[in-house]
Scaffold this motif. Structure first.
Motif, PDB file in Angstrom:
ATOM      1  N   PHE A 120       0.818  -1.200   0.000  1.00  0.00           N
ATOM      2  CA  PHE A 120       0.000   0.000   0.000  1.00  0.00           C
ATOM      3  C   PHE A 120       0.860   1.262   0.000  1.00  0.00           C
ATOM      4  O   PHE A 120       2.027   1.241   0.410  1.00  0.00           O
ATOM      5  CB  PHE A 120      -0.975   0.013   1.185  1.00  0.00           C
ATOM      6  CG  PHE A 120      -0.342   0.096   2.551  1.00  0.00           C
ATOM      7  CD1 PHE A 120      -0.092   1.325   3.155  1.00  0.00           C
ATOM      8  CD2 PHE A 120      -0.035  -1.054   3.268  1.00  0.00           C
ATOM      9  CE1 PHE A 120       0.465   1.404   4.416  1.00  0.00           C
ATOM     10  CE2 PHE A 120       0.526  -0.985   4.534  1.00  0.00           C
ATOM     11  CZ  PHE A 120       0.779   0.246   5.114  1.00  0.00           C
ATOM     12  N   TRP A 125      -2.865   6.243   1.975  1.00  0.00           N
ATOM     13  CA  TRP A 125      -3.650   5.780   3.122  1.00  0.00           C
ATOM     14  C   TRP A 125      -3.759   6.864   4.188  1.00  0.00           C
ATOM     15  O   TRP A 125      -4.742   6.939   4.906  1.00  0.00           O
ATOM     16  CB  TRP A 125      -3.042   4.507   3.700  1.00  0.00           C
ATOM     17  CG  TRP A 125      -3.463   3.265   2.959  1.00  0.00           C
ATOM     18  CD1 TRP A 125      -3.860   3.187   1.653  1.00  0.00           C
ATOM     19  CD2 TRP A 125      -3.533   1.937   3.479  1.00  0.00           C
ATOM     20  NE1 TRP A 125      -4.164   1.892   1.326  1.00  0.00           N
ATOM     21  CE2 TRP A 125      -3.980   1.105   2.413  1.00  0.00           C
ATOM     22  CE3 TRP A 125      -3.256   1.370   4.710  1.00  0.00           C
ATOM     23  CZ2 TRP A 125      -4.157  -0.274   2.573  1.00  0.00           C
ATOM     24  CZ3 TRP A 125      -3.421  -0.009   4.877  1.00  0.00           C
ATOM     25  CH2 TRP A 125      -3.872  -0.821   3.817  1.00  0.00           C
ATOM     26  N   LYS A 152      -7.627  -0.514   7.456  1.00  0.00           N
ATOM     27  CA  LYS A 152      -7.037   0.329   6.417  1.00  0.00           C
ATOM     28  C   LYS A 152      -6.851   1.740   6.975  1.00  0.00           C
ATOM     29  O   LYS A 152      -7.740   2.577   6.950  1.00  0.00           O
ATOM     30  CB  LYS A 152      -7.917   0.375   5.169  1.00  0.00           C
ATOM     31  CG  LYS A 152      -7.339   1.221   4.038  1.00  0.00           C
ATOM     32  CD  LYS A 152      -8.286   1.272   2.853  1.00  0.00           C
ATOM     33  CE  LYS A 152      -7.808   2.278   1.816  1.00  0.00           C
ATOM     34  NZ  LYS A 152      -7.889   3.673   2.307  1.00  0.00           N
ATOM     35  N   LYS A 154      -3.334   4.617   8.036  1.00  0.00           N
ATOM     36  CA  LYS A 154      -1.900   4.868   8.195  1.00  0.00           C
ATOM     37  C   LYS A 154      -1.621   5.124   9.673  1.00  0.00           C
ATOM     38  O   LYS A 154      -2.054   6.116  10.239  1.00  0.00           O
ATOM     39  CB  LYS A 154      -1.464   6.084   7.361  1.00  0.00           C
ATOM     40  CG  LYS A 154       0.020   6.411   7.523  1.00  0.00           C
ATOM     41  CD  LYS A 154       0.887   5.305   6.962  1.00  0.00           C
ATOM     42  CE  LYS A 154       2.379   5.541   7.255  1.00  0.00           C
ATOM     43  NZ  LYS A 154       2.744   5.126   8.632  1.00  0.00           N
TER      44      LYS A 154
END
Length: 262
Positions: A120, A125, A152, A154
């Motif tokens: 990712f 994110w 999902k 960061k």
């Protein structure tokens, strides 16, 4: 799955759960069998989200990766994905690693996990809202579906209080918040490595929920250092179909390049 190579200061990283995803386990005579998802339905699925913000190698392979991996069985045979297996994460294609018998390290009777991973973009994110991660594996025989709630996102440690995280004073305490604030990781660990040094020092960490406070010891050399903070937490499974069970973890570590001053 290739994880970032550990540096001398990365002993804070508890990557054992992630490393288990590519375990080489004894199997029946090193035999490989192409298996459909239906044939793999009695096995467990392990997931791991690695979110490693390394100051030395920020784009290291596997530093920002979500992986799902099938268990291997001692009785064998070693499983290998059929050619028609596909995998997606929130609708985006994942990279498949078929698995099978392996002679890595001279172990001729070892199995390499059948797995899939997704690299990712941490910046993307960070801009996007927190969401569930939905992984779907599919072939002509079956559909496997895994949902990890609110995974999902960061993760980051955010410096709190006066001053900045690039200049810390000897003998003082500093606080960092784990984000997303709705998560409570732990325990949080911290290492401080002097520039050019060989052995990192383990710092005392006091944790209150998602807030971690570190102390800079009085004897710390006044020099440039790298502070590495890290923690993990168990992922919350919202759905698990097509396999016997699903479980896994989320890991985040973050480097701060700083000066220790009097």
């Amino acid at each position: 799955m290739t994880l970032p190579a550990p540096s001398p200061r990365r002993t804070v990283s508890r990557l054992t759960a992630l490393g288990a995803l590519v375990a080489l386990t004894g199997c029946g005579g090193g035999e490989t069998k192409v298996m459909s998802l239906a044939e793999l339905s009695d096995r467990s699925l392990t997931f791991a989200l690695a979110d490693v913000d390394d100051a030395e190698t920020p784009d290291a392979q596997g530093a920002h990766r979500f992986t799902v991996s099938y268990s291997v069985t001692a009785e064998g045979p070693c499983s290998r994905f059929a050619d028609d297996v596909t995998a997606t994460l929130n609708g985006q294609p994942m990279t498949l690693v078929s698995g099978g018998a392996s002679d890595v390290g001279g172990r001729s009777e070892a199995c390499e996990n059948s797995r899939a991973y997704f690299n990712f973009d941490p910046a993307a994110w960070g801009r996007e809202p927190v969401e569930d991660i939905t992984v779907q594996l599919q072939d002509a025989t079956s559909t496997v579906r895994l949902v990890v709630l609110k995974a999902k996102a960061k993760r980051k440690f955010t410096f709190q209080g006066e001053g900045t995280p690039d200049k810390l004073r000897v003998g003082q305490a500093y606080a960092f918040l784990w984000e997303p604030a709705t998560e409570v990781p732990g325990p949080v660990e911290a290492l401080l490595l002097r520039e050019g040094g060989r052995a990192p020092g383990v710092l005392s960490v006091t944790q209150d929920g998602n807030k971690a406070t570190i102390d800079i010891p009085a004897g710390t050399p006044q020099a440039n250092h790298t502070l590495t903070m890290g923690a993990d937490l168990v992922g919350t499974v919202g759905e698990c179909t097509g396999v016997a069970s699903c479980s896994g973890a989320i890991f985040h570590s973050q480097d701060f390049v700083l000066s220790v001053v009097p």
